[in-house]
Each structure stands twice: as C-alpha cells, then as structure tokens.
Scaffold this motif. Structure first.
Motif, PDB file in Angstrom:
ATOM      1  N   ILE A  46       0.990  -1.292   0.070  1.00 25.19           N
ATOM      2  CA  ILE A  46      -0.161  -0.094  -0.061  1.00 25.19           C
ATOM      3  C   ILE A  46       1.032   1.286   0.252  1.00 25.19           C
ATOM      4  N   SER A  47       1.894   1.425   0.960  1.00 21.76           N
ATOM      5  CA  SER A  47       2.659   2.494   0.960  1.00 21.76           C
ATOM      6  C   SER A  47       3.498   2.741  -0.388  1.00 21.76           C
ATOM      7  N   ALA A  48       3.956   1.656  -1.137  1.00 22.58           N
ATOM      8  CA  ALA A  48       4.605   1.670  -2.328  1.00 22.58           C
ATOM      9  C   ALA A  48       3.711   2.259  -3.256  1.00 22.58           C
ATOM     10  N   ARG A  49       2.549   1.815  -3.347  1.00 22.55           N
ATOM     11  CA  ARG A  49       1.450   2.277  -4.177  1.00 22.55           C
ATOM     12  C   ARG A  49       1.295   3.731  -4.067  1.00 22.55           C
ATOM     13  N   ARG A  50       1.061   4.151  -3.000  1.00 19.70           N
ATOM     14  CA  ARG A  50       0.818   5.632  -2.593  1.00 19.70           C
ATOM     15  C   ARG A  50       1.599   6.689  -3.154  1.00 19.70           C
ATOM     16  N   GLU A  51       3.048   6.262  -3.436  1.00 17.55           N
ATOM     17  CA  GLU A  51       3.894   6.999  -4.197  1.00 17.55           C
ATOM     18  C   GLU A  51       3.880   6.975  -5.762  1.00 17.55           C
ATOM     19  N   ARG A  52       2.969   6.222  -6.191  1.00 18.97           N
ATOM     20  CA  ARG A  52       2.749   6.092  -7.650  1.00 18.97           C
ATOM     21  C   ARG A  52       1.391   6.226  -7.899  1.00 18.97           C
ATOM     22  N   GLU A  53       0.795   6.076  -9.264  1.00 20.09           N
ATOM     23  CA  GLU A  53      -0.424   6.243  -9.826  1.00 20.09           C
ATOM     24  C   GLU A  53      -1.248   5.078  -9.176  1.00 20.09           C
ATOM     25  N   ARG A  54      -2.581   5.259  -9.098  1.00 22.14           N
ATOM     26  CA  ARG A  54      -3.356   4.363  -8.336  1.00 22.14           C
ATOM     27  C   ARG A  54      -3.536   2.786  -9.164  1.00 22.14           C
ATOM     28  N   GLY A  55      -3.698   2.950 -10.434  1.00 19.70           N
ATOM     29  CA  GLY A  55      -3.930   1.790 -11.079  1.00 19.70           C
ATOM     30  C   GLY A  55      -5.601   1.107 -11.166  1.00 19.70           C
ATOM     31  N   SER A  56      -5.757   0.295 -12.019  1.00 26.74           N
ATOM     32  CA  SER A  56      -7.422   0.026 -12.104  1.00 26.74           C
ATOM     33  C   SER A  56      -7.536  -1.627 -11.546  1.00 26.74           C
ATOM     34  N   ASP A  57      -6.503  -1.978 -10.711  1.00 23.63           N
ATOM     35  CA  ASP A  57      -6.460  -3.200  -9.902  1.00 23.63           C
ATOM     36  C   ASP A  57      -7.398  -3.342  -8.986  1.00 23.63           C
ATOM     37  N   LEU A  58      -7.513  -3.983  -8.213  1.00 22.55           N
ATOM     38  CA  LEU A  58      -8.488  -4.277  -6.772  1.00 22.55           C
ATOM     39  C   LEU A  58      -7.815  -3.363  -5.694  1.00 22.55           C
ATOM     40  N   LEU A  59      -6.593  -3.332  -5.735  1.00 26.44           N
ATOM     41  CA  LEU A  59      -5.810  -2.333  -4.915  1.00 26.44           C
ATOM     42  C   LEU A  59      -6.189  -0.944  -5.178  1.00 26.44           C
ATOM     43  N   GLY A  60      -6.059  -0.493  -6.283  1.00 26.14           N
ATOM     44  CA  GLY A  60      -6.439   0.802  -6.887  1.00 26.14           C
ATOM     45  C   GLY A  60      -7.670   0.993  -6.328  1.00 26.14           C
ATOM     46  N   SER A  61      -8.639   0.233  -6.688  1.00 30.46           N
ATOM     47  CA  SER A  61     -10.062   0.604  -6.106  1.00 30.46           C
ATOM     48  C   SER A  61     -10.403   0.682  -4.769  1.00 30.46           C
ATOM     49  N   PHE A  62      -9.653  -0.125  -3.984  1.00 30.53           N
ATOM     50  CA  PHE A  62      -9.769   0.171  -2.492  1.00 30.53           C
ATOM     51  C   PHE A  62      -8.980   1.382  -2.062  1.00 30.53           C
ATOM     52  N   MET A  63      -8.176   2.160  -2.859  1.00 27.04           N
ATOM     53  CA  MET A  63      -7.430   3.349  -2.253  1.00 27.04           C
ATOM     54  C   MET A  63      -7.923   4.368  -3.008  1.00 27.04           C
ATOM     55  N   ASP A  64      -9.121   4.324  -3.582  1.00 33.05           N
ATOM     56  CA  ASP A  64      -9.513   5.271  -4.522  1.00 33.05           C
ATOM     57  C   ASP A  64     -10.155   6.446  -3.824  1.00 33.05           C
ATOM     58  N   GLY A  65      -9.723   7.583  -3.740  1.00 35.13           N
ATOM     59  CA  GLY A  65     -10.417   8.967  -3.288  1.00 35.13           C
ATOM     60  C   GLY A  65     -11.188   8.761  -1.955  1.00 35.13           C
ATOM     61  N   ARG A  66     -12.522   9.415  -2.108  1.00 33.34           N
ATOM     62  CA  ARG A  66     -13.431   9.197  -1.017  1.00 33.34           C
ATOM     63  C   ARG A  66     -13.679   8.123  -0.336  1.00 33.34           C
ATOM     64  N   GLU A  67     -13.688   6.910  -1.299  1.00 35.07           N
ATOM     65  CA  GLU A  67     -14.448   5.676  -1.237  1.00 35.07           C
ATOM     66  C   GLU A  67     -13.251   4.853  -0.392  1.00 35.07           C
ATOM     67  N   ALA A  68     -11.878   5.406  -0.250  1.00 39.88           N
ATOM     68  CA  ALA A  68     -10.864   4.774   0.200  1.00 39.88           C
ATOM     69  C   ALA A  68     -10.953   3.851   1.601  1.00 39.88           C
ATOM     70  N   LEU A  69     -10.679   2.636   1.646  1.00 38.42           N
ATOM     71  CA  LEU A  69     -10.553   1.919   2.739  1.00 38.42           C
ATOM     72  C   LEU A  69      -9.313   2.166   3.643  1.00 38.42           C
ATOM     73  N   THR A  70      -9.501   1.830   4.880  1.00 35.69           N
ATOM     74  CA  THR A  70      -8.361   1.857   5.849  1.00 35.69           C
ATOM     75  C   THR A  70      -7.365   0.713   5.377  1.00 35.69           C
ATOM     76  N   ASP A  71      -6.161   0.830   5.939  1.00 28.16           N
ATOM     77  CA  ASP A  71      -5.184  -0.318   5.474  1.00 28.16           C
ATOM     78  C   ASP A  71      -5.516  -1.704   6.045  1.00 28.16           C
ATOM     79  N   ASP A  72      -6.137  -1.528   7.151  1.00 30.15           N
ATOM     80  CA  ASP A  72      -6.575  -2.979   7.694  1.00 30.15           C
ATOM     81  C   ASP A  72      -7.726  -3.560   6.945  1.00 30.15           C
ATOM     82  N   GLN A  73      -8.530  -2.487   6.646  1.00 25.98           N
ATOM     83  CA  GLN A  73      -9.748  -3.038   5.767  1.00 25.98           C
ATOM     84  C   GLN A  73      -9.178  -3.755   4.338  1.00 25.98           C
ATOM     85  N   ILE A  74      -8.050  -2.953   3.724  1.00 25.07           N
ATOM     86  CA  ILE A  74      -7.637  -3.220   2.680  1.00 25.07           C
ATOM     87  C   ILE A  74      -6.941  -4.776   2.593  1.00 25.07           C
TER      88      ILE A  74
END
Ligand code: HEM
Length: 510
Positions: A209-237
């Motif tokens: 998750i922290s590596a991904r925060r440094e980059r573009e979000r991407g359209s995979d599941l992790l990207g979806s979980f980290m997306d903007g206002r809908e983003a989940l917490t790290d534990d939820q992810i």
C-alpha cells in the motif's frame, strides 16, 4: 433432527458425500427440511424459489455466517462477513475492479501466466490439485491452482508489485494449510503458524500500500480500494485483499480441474472445443497478436463447457446463512398434511413442513402457527402432538408456509438444485449442449445469487477460457480412468486431485 447437539452430524459425515445425505432427506421430506449439524439447528433449502428468497429477495433477513476462527484468520473486515452499508461499499469497490471493462485489458497478462503454467507441467504426471497443496514450492506441480493464484494476485495487486509476490504466496499457503485445522493457537500447531502467516501477510500488504501511494493508483483491486473518498483503511484493505485471494484461488482451480477431466472424458466435446480454438489460433498466428478480450467473446462452445462443468461439479455444494429474526416463508409447494401428521405423531426426524405455519388461505391454521412456535425446543416436547395432529387432519393438501426461527442456519443447496432432473434432465450426464437454451431462473447458481453472489465471476470465466485456448490447441492429456469419484474438502474435486500427464501435440513433429 437426530440426537441433541450431535444431531445428524454423524449421518452427514459418514455418508462421505454430503449430497447423498441431502438427497435422502429431500426425497423423504421435500425441498425444505430441517436438521441439526455440529450443534446448530439448520434449515436446508433445495428449491430454486426458496434459495432465491434466502439469497435475493429477503437477503437482509439472513446474514452470512462463518466460524469465529475463520473470521479471525481471514480478517474480520473482509467482505464475506458483512451486511448492510459497509458490505454495499465493499461490493462497489470489488465489482468495479472485476467488471468486464476493468479486466478486458488483462487478457495478454493472463495469457502469459497460462503459457508459463502449461509449459511447467509438460510431460510430467501432475496431481493437479491435491499434490500442489503439499508440494507447492515445487513449480512443477499444482499448476492449475498455481495458475489461479497467480491470476488472483495479478488482478489484486497488478504487475508492478511483483517484488513482494513470492513472500506473499508463501505466507498465503501457510495460512491456507491452517485454515481447516483445529483452532488451537499454541506454538507448533498449524493454526498458530497460519495466524503468524496472517500477521506477516498484513505487513506485506501494508508495504504494498505505501509503495502504491508513491505512484499512480491503477485499475486493479488495490487501486479500487485506495480510490479517493471511497478509500478503505489499511486494515480493511489487508482483510479484503487476503479474502479475495482466498475466494479466487481454490474455486477457480477446482473448476479448471473438473473442466480438464470432463474434456478428457468426452472426446466429441473436446474435438468441438479444439476446433473452436484452432480457428482463433490460426488468426492469431497470422496477425502475431496475443489473445484479446474480443477473441474470448467468440469462444461460445467453451463457454457452454464451462457452464456445464460448473453445474455437474457444483464445487460449492451449498452456502451458509443465519436468520437474523424469525422468518416466515410461504412455500411454493403443496404439502400433504396427512403425511405431515404421521411424521409429527411418530416424533421422528420431522421435516420442517411438519410444523406448518401461515398456511395460505386458511385462517384455521393460526393454532398450528402457535404450536409451531412451541415446537422450536430441540426435542419438540412443547408440541401438543394430539392437538396438532387433529388440526392437520382437518386439512387436505394446501400451500404451506415455514417458520425459520431466529439464529437457525439456512443452507441453500446449490448442488441439489443443479442436479434436479426437473430442471436438468439426466443430471449426472456431462452435456454442454443443454446450455444452448438458457436455464430456468434460479436453477443455475454456480456463482451464488443476490447480494453476496460472486463479484469475480467474469474474471474466473476469462481465466478458464484463456487456459482452455492453449490447452486444447497445444496439448493432449490422459486422465487416469482407474479412479473416478468426488472428494469434498470443502470444494468438490475429482478424487485424488486428478492425476494426469500433458504432452505437447507438436512434440513428435520435429
Ligand atoms: C469458478 C470460480 C468461482 C466460483 C465457482 C465462485 C463461487 C462463488 C460463490 C458461490 C459465491 C457466493 C457465496 C455465498 O453466497 O455465500 C462467491 C462469492 C465471492 N467470490 Fe467467487 N467464485 C469463483 C471465483 C472467484 C474469483 C476469481 C474471485 C475474485 C477474483 C471471487 C471473489 C469472490 C468474493 C469476493 C465473494 C464474496 C462476495 C460477497 O460476499 O459479497 N470469486 N463466489
């Protein structure tokens, strides 16, 4: 209902195949019946209408239910255990990542994984599923499941997070080994090792998750979980990423194993499938392009093979729900009260319909309703049997209702529905042509139905189409006929994990 606590657990497990137990009960008591398994009173549901009632129309009255140890191991915030707003939120994020639009671009990457997997099992006798579970570090075995695991990881974390993937796989496999073990958290036990692996998995996902925060979000599941206002917490992810690996891997691997078996056992079907793929392969060879999403949409015969494989194999025999309140279900079927009376009076393992309630168009049934409620005590001593029997005698065959008491487990029996000859004639026969006509509503639910139905179904089908393309065009295989049968653990699998050998068709040409 059998003995107190133990109930009919012994009968269920001694039958080896749980479906034999369910079919016997269904024949005796009809499509809805009650039993008592491992300390829990359960209502088994094997009619399409009742399954729809539980899973779709009144889904809010039935919550998903798992043993607490499983919930702890996968992660309590994972999608399977949820209901209501949080569940709807997770569904949105997961469905977005696995929608046809989101996954259509991943066909070349999935194809590359398929080719790698197939290449690694050439000429070896592989035990497609079971051996993989013990020898998973050896890349030459367990290929189908390894394939499913790799595709799952790709769809969750994308291609860039690969540096963590090997450790993630090892931790996941340790977790899986402990999943069905006794939940004793003492050093040395499988459960303890699994819980340690689960902790490490959480830490690896946190790194990703922290590596991904440094980059573009991407359209995979992790990207979806980290997306903007809908983003989940790290534990939820973490809970949901690990949960999705769990949901994606053994399921897809089991269906693929069955598909290989059914194709091997049915040469005419294999020939038709091979012709379908050979045509596409010729075009690809001319253009030099990898497989595309559009190609997979043309694999119609293979699509029917996958449907029929999922129907016959029904790898998920049933699912579990729990009634969150007393639920009344007005059945579609008529019940014969003379028969119900006999069962009530003899006090045997009476079917649920032996305590009818809410019988339609019959005000006289209110007393029966009350008696039914009293009859909830496990040994049903509260029932005034004479009074109930007299009442039932006064009725002929009418449409009946059922009371499902709060806290009871409810099990929609997918396999029994898929093997009902009224919906699928000669149900044991593997015949993909039956899917040339759409099945009747709610009779075919390999991916479940309603609010918790499988959000990964398009990805699963895509994976199977892609693997089948290369398998059918490039390989021949022979399944061992010496052993046939099904093992349940918990998914239905060919006995002994289907030992087989794959050989390249062009091997002797040179
Ligand atoms: C052929 C392979 C598969 C089969 C047969 C299958 C079957 C199912 C079924 C029957 C359910 C519903 C269970 C219930 O109602 O209790 C389900 C749920 C689920 N599946 Fe699949 N599945 C497959 C592959 C996948 C894949 C590839 C993914 C993800 C990439 C996935 C993710 C999920 C998730 C997250 C749920 C839980 C949904 C929720 O609770 O809202 N499955 N699956």
């Amino acid at each position: 209902m059998g003995w107190p606590y133990v109930g009919e657990t012994t009968q269920l497990y001694s039958s080896k195949n749980p479906n034999v137990f369910f079919a016997r009960k269904r024949n005796k008591y009809g499509p809805i019946f009650k039993t008592h398994i491992l300390g829990c009173p359960c209502v088994m549901v094997s009619s399409p209408e009742a399954a729809k009632f539980v899973l779709v129309t009144q889904a809010h009255l039935f919550k998903p239910t798992f043993p607490a140890s499983k919930e702890r191991m996968l992660g309590p915030q994972a999608i399977f255990f949820q209901q209501g707003d949080y569940h709807a939120h997770l569904r949105r994020l997961v469905s977005r990542a696995f929608s046809p639009e989101a996954i259509r671009g991943s066909v070349p990457a999935i194809e590359a994984i398929a080719l790698r997997s197939l290449g690694s099992w050439e000429d070896l006798q592989v035990n497609t599923f079971q051996e993989m579970k013990t020898l998973e570090t050896d890349p030459s075995v367990g290929v189908v499941a390894q394939y499913a695991l790799n595709v799952a990881l790709l769809s969750i974390f994308g291609e860039e997070e690969m540096q963590y993937i090997e450790e993630l796989k090892q931790c996941y496999l340790t977790l899986e080994k402990g999943y069905n073990s006794m939940p004793v958290n003492l050093p040395g036990t499988l459960f303890h090792k699994a819980m340690k692996a689960r902790k490490r998995l959480g830490a690896i996902v946190a790194h990703i998750i922290s590596a991904r925060r440094e980059r573009e979000r991407g359209s995979d599941l992790l990207g979806s979980f980290m997306d903007g206002r809908e983003a989940l917490t790290d534990d939820q992810i973490a809970d949901n990423a690990i949960g999705v690996i769990f949901a994606a891997r053994d399921t897809t691997a089991s269906v693929l194993t069955w598909m290989v078996k059914f194709l091997g056992d049915n040469p005419a079907v294999l020939k038709a499938v091979t012709e379908e793929h050979a045509e596409i392969a010729r075009e690809k060879a001319l253009s030099g392009e990898p497989l595309s999403w559009a190609d997979t949409r043309r694999m119609r015969m293979t699509g029917r093979v996958i449907q029929e494989t999922m129907r016959v194999a029904s790898i998920l025999s049933f699912t579990f729900r729990e009634a969150v309140e007393d639920v009344e279900y007005q059945g579609e079927t008529s019940i014969n009260f003379a028969r119900a009376r006999a069962l009530v009076v003899c006090g045997s393992a009476a079917p649920y319909c032996a305590v009818p309630l809410g019988v339609q168009q019959c005000a006289a049934c209110l007393p029966a309703h009350e008696l039914a409620r009293k009859g909830r005590a496990p040994n049903r001593t509260g029932i005034d049997q004479l009074e109930l029997a007299t009442h039932l005698d006064s009725l002929s065959s009418v449409r009946a209702g059922y009371l499902i008491p709060k806290g009871w487990k409810v099990l929609p029996l997918f396999r029994n529905i898929h093997h009902n000859p009224d919906h699928f004639p000669s149900p044991e026969k593997f015949d993909p042509s039956r899917f040339e006509v759409a099945p009747k509503p709610n009779t075919f639910m390999p991916f479940g139905n309603g609010t918790h139905s499988c959000p990964g179904n398009e990805l699963a089908k895509l994976e199977m189409l892609v693997l089948c393309h290369h398998l059918a065009t490039k390989y021949r295989w022979s399944t061992s006929k010496s052993e046939s049968g099904v093992q349940f653990g918990p998914f239905a699998l060919p006995i002994n994990g289907l030992p087989m050998t794959f050989t390249r068709k062009d091997k002797n040409k040179a």
